[in-house]
Design an enzyme around this catalytic site. Structure first.
Site, PDB file in Angstrom:
ATOM      1  CE  LYS A  58       4.632   5.816 -19.398  1.00 12.27           C
ATOM      2  NZ  LYS A  58       4.594   7.409 -19.126  1.00 12.27           N
ATOM      3  N   GLY A 102       1.798   6.792 -15.606  1.00 16.05           N
ATOM      4  CA  GLY A 102       1.323   5.758 -15.104  1.00 16.05           C
ATOM      5  C   GLY A 102      -0.088   5.907 -14.342  1.00 16.05           C
ATOM      6  NE  ARG A 103       2.219  10.569 -10.330  1.00 14.14           N
ATOM      7  CZ  ARG A 103       3.484  10.191 -10.930  1.00 14.14           C
ATOM      8  NH1 ARG A 103       4.004   9.288 -11.071  1.00 14.14           N
ATOM      9  NH2 ARG A 103       4.428  11.377 -11.125  1.00 14.14           N
ATOM     10  CE  LYS A 163      10.542   0.787  -9.648  1.00 16.54           C
ATOM     11  NZ  LYS A 163      10.281   1.261 -11.131  1.00 16.54           N
ATOM     12  CG  HIS A 188     -16.744   2.572  14.185  1.00 18.09           C
ATOM     13  ND1 HIS A 188     -17.391   2.739  15.541  1.00 18.09           N
ATOM     14  CD2 HIS A 188     -17.676   3.065  13.261  1.00 18.09           C
ATOM     15  CE1 HIS A 188     -18.507   2.977  15.178  1.00 18.09           C
ATOM     16  NE2 HIS A 188     -18.954   3.159  13.674  1.00 18.09           N
ATOM     17  CD  GLU A 212       4.327   6.906  -8.457  1.00 21.54           C
ATOM     18  OE1 GLU A 212       5.029   5.836  -8.074  1.00 21.54           O
ATOM     19  OE2 GLU A 212       3.903   6.706  -9.356  1.00 21.54           O
ATOM     20  CD  GLU A 226       7.312  -4.655  -8.093  1.00 24.53           C
ATOM     21  OE1 GLU A 226       7.782  -4.290  -9.089  1.00 24.53           O
ATOM     22  OE2 GLU A 226       7.533  -4.105  -7.192  1.00 24.53           O
TER      23      GLU A 226
HETATM   24  O1  F6P Z   1       6.124   3.063  -8.950  1.00 15.63           O
HETATM   25  C1  F6P Z   1       6.782   3.323  -9.890  1.00 15.63           C
HETATM   26  C2  F6P Z   1       5.854   3.253 -11.180  1.00 15.63           C
HETATM   27  O2  F6P Z   1       6.751   3.518 -12.243  1.00 15.63           O
HETATM   28  C3  F6P Z   1       4.546   3.936 -11.173  1.00 15.63           C
HETATM   29  O3  F6P Z   1       4.907   5.459 -11.545  1.00 15.63           O
HETATM   30  C4  F6P Z   1       3.990   3.197 -11.894  1.00 15.63           C
HETATM   31  O4  F6P Z   1       2.699   3.374 -12.009  1.00 15.63           O
HETATM   32  C5  F6P Z   1       4.343   1.771 -11.724  1.00 15.63           C
HETATM   33  O5  F6P Z   1       5.701   2.055 -11.472  1.00 15.63           O
HETATM   34  C6  F6P Z   1       4.233   0.464 -12.706  1.00 15.63           C
HETATM   35  O6  F6P Z   1       4.750   0.971 -13.743  1.00 15.63           O
HETATM   36  P1  F6P Z   1       4.495   0.027 -15.311  1.00 15.63           P
HETATM   37  O7  F6P Z   1       3.196   0.493 -15.677  1.00 15.63           O
HETATM   38  O8  F6P Z   1       5.688   0.606 -16.153  1.00 15.63           O
HETATM   39  O9  F6P Z   1       4.953  -1.493 -14.958  1.00 15.63           O
END
Ligand code: F6P
Length: 550
Positions: free
Chosen positions: A210, A270-271, A515, A387, A356, A216
């Site tokens: 987003k 995002g979620r 972060k 199990h 979240e 990452e």
């Molecule tokens: O974990 C924090 C967060 O901002 C989430 O809400 C989001 O889904 C994820 O990181 C990834 O963010 P982005 O889509 O901006 O890379």
């Protein structure tokens, strides 16, 4: 808002529930079932081919009335309306929350700051359709003209968990010659293990972020880009990389042409974004038709959520039951167990969605909260988890409410498999509810010919307290429509919980501190920056890591 100090826990509705819960704690569900032949019918709801049985909860009609009064007090109906009509309910970020507009199949206008967002949503949906079909049909090919058969989603959190869960859920609809991969973790192992399986010529990367600033995702995307360029040259990027983001500037900076970018918008969290172009891999995997069916399913749940009275409203009922145990029984966990292998990733997806969204300690009026908010969510596919952690569900010192999710028909009706699976899930919810008294355990042992000494030694170990609540959600089959309904059900449940707890379910500031600190520690580990004073433990750990890496 709620009262003088805006604290929901100070309202009469809350206090009444507290008192009534004391009374209900003494009740046994097995007795309530015995006393009321209509209980299973009374505490049940249906929407299309989806049924919710919530009769195995420690509730009676009065408890439900009190819970509904709390929902009224928290203005749930008004808040639902506000969400669908674009109120800026994400108050800290001053944003509307309109994932529902992405699946607004009526196409009626939805306004954000006076602008109807539906034409833009439809334009991107058209782009998802064209692109997913072109890839599936081998019309959009790789740089050397080969069909793109390996599709890799690079993203994390909401840009990974939703698509990954849905792609797996719809695996039965995948084209046989295509494979789907997800790279999320910054751990190089995640990237290496995927790339080791692939060849650049037939691999398409979808970089989902987003913000397009997530370390990452960008690190993984850069590694994959290098891997591609090393094999096919810079010119290949345009045919092997697409981006999904709200941030065109960063996408361009990264080196992906905006023509290869699929937009979404700040009003989609995002979620809550698998319905947007973040779901591109779902459309490629299961076909655009199924992607649309998933939107249709979610839309049907949206309409139900908007229009059903609170007492007949599935997401509202599930949220109220969650609040009931969380705030009035002091229960801190909730478990979700889908009895369908294809829904393996649903619990992981729900962990982000719920925790979240609702793991918050400041309310909408800027006050610290003195009551419990999100429960801990965990789960896994049945019967596997029977199990592992089910021992604790049955004989742990406290209970953990459970959602069982069951498709009546399997995509793989092989021999007796599915009937055995169904017998198991139905047995679990019955066993959790009914339990086995010490006297019943003793009688069983006696019937097996055990001596009185053996019976005395074993009967408590063999007993089950029961009275452990569960909801059962039954579908005909897990297809795209049902999946859409199921996910929207949990989204709205989460929202209603947040409304009652008077929190903003749509920001996630709690992920920021770690972060920030990682950004400080990274150059220290790499030896580029002087080590800064951390606490003694962190200082020592940094030293130790550096020593071990020498
Ligand atoms: O974990 C924090 C967060 O901002 C989430 O809400 C989001 O889904 C994820 O990181 C990834 O963010 P982005 O889509 O901006 O890379």
């Amino acid at each position: 808002m709620f009262g003088l100090n805006g604290d929901i826990s100070k309202t009469r509705a809350w206090r009444k529930l507290g008192k009534y819960a004391q009374k209900m704690r003494k009740k046994q569900m097995r007795d309530m079932f015995a006393e009321d032949a209509k209980r299973a019918e009374r505490f049940a709801l249906q929407l299309d081919n989806m049924w919710l049985d919530y009769s195995k909860n420690i509730i009676d009609s009065k408890a439900m009335l009190y819970l509904l009064a709390l929902a009224k007090k928290a203005k749930v109906e008004e808040k639902i309306k506000g969400m669908f009509t674009g109120d800026k309910i994400n108050s800290t970020e001053k944003r509307a929350v309109l994932h529902t507009a992405l699946r607004n199949r009526s196409n009626e206008p939805v306004y954000v700051e006076g602008e109807n967002v539906m034409p833009e949503i439809n334009r991107v949906l058209g782009k998802i359709k064209d692109f997913s079909e072109a890839v599936r049909l081998g019309k959009f090919t790789g740089h050397t003209g080969k069909k793109l058969t390996n599709i890799v989603n690079i993203g994390i959190g909401g840009s990974d968990l939703g698509p990954k869960m849905a792609v797996e859920a719809l695996r039965r609809y995948h084209l046989k010659d295509m494979n789907f991969y997800f790279i999320s973790n910054i751990d190089g192992t995640a990237t290496a293990e995927v790339l080791n399986k692939l060849s650049p010529e037939n691999t398409l990367f979808i970089v989902c972020s987003k913000t397009f600033t997530t370390i990452e995702t960008l690190t993984n995307a850069r590694t994959c880009r290098k891997w591609l360029i090393d094999a096919l040259g810079e010119a290949a990027v345009a045919k092997h990389f697409v981006a999904v983001s709200t941030n065109a500037e960063e996408v361009t900076k990264f080196g992906i042409n905006v023509d290869n970018m699929f937009e979404f918008w700040d009003f989609v969290g995002g979620r809550y974004s698998m319905w947007s172009a973040i779901g591109l891999i779902i459309a490629i995997a299961a076909g655009f038709e199924n992607f649309e069916k998933m939107l249709d399913g979610a839309y049907s749940m949206d309409n139900h959520f908007k229009s059903a009275p609170l007492g007949e409203n599935m997401p509202v009922i599930l949220a109220l039951l969650s609040v009931w145990y969380n705030n009035f029984f002091g229960i801190r966990n909730h478990v979700v167990v889908p009895y369908d292998q294809y829904l393996t990733y649903l619990p992981a997806y729900l962990q982000q969605l719920i925790m979240e969204s609702n793991g918050k300690f400041v309310d909408l009026e800027n006050n610290f909260i003195n009551y419990q908010t999100s429960p801990v969510i965990f789960g896994g596919a049945g019967t596997d988890v029977q199990h592992s952690f089910f021992q604790m569900l049955h004989q742990g010192t406290s209970f953990i409410p459970c959602d069982f999710i069951i498709p009546a028909i399997s995509h793989n009706e092989i021999g007796e498999h599915h009937e055995i699976l169904l017998a198991n899930v139905l047995a679990q919810s019955e066993a959790l509810m009914r339990g086995k008294t010490i006297a019943e355990a003793a009688a069983e042992l006696r019937a097996k010919g055990k001596s009185e000494k053996e019976i005395a030694d074993l009967k408590k170990y063999k007993s089950f307290r029961g009275n452990r609540p569960s909801n059962t959600i039954i579908f005909k089959k897990i297809d795209a429509y049902a999946l859409g309904q199921l996910v929207a059900l949990y989204e709205h449940k989460t929202f209603v919980e947040g409304v009652i707890w008077n929190i903003n379910s749509f920001d996630q500031m709690g992920v920021e501190l770690g972060k920030q600190m990682a950004l400080k520690i990274l150059p220290e580990l790499q030896g580029e920056a002087a080590e800064q004073a951390h606490d003694a433990s962190t200082n020592r750990l940094i030293q130790l890591v550096k020593r071990l890496r020498k």
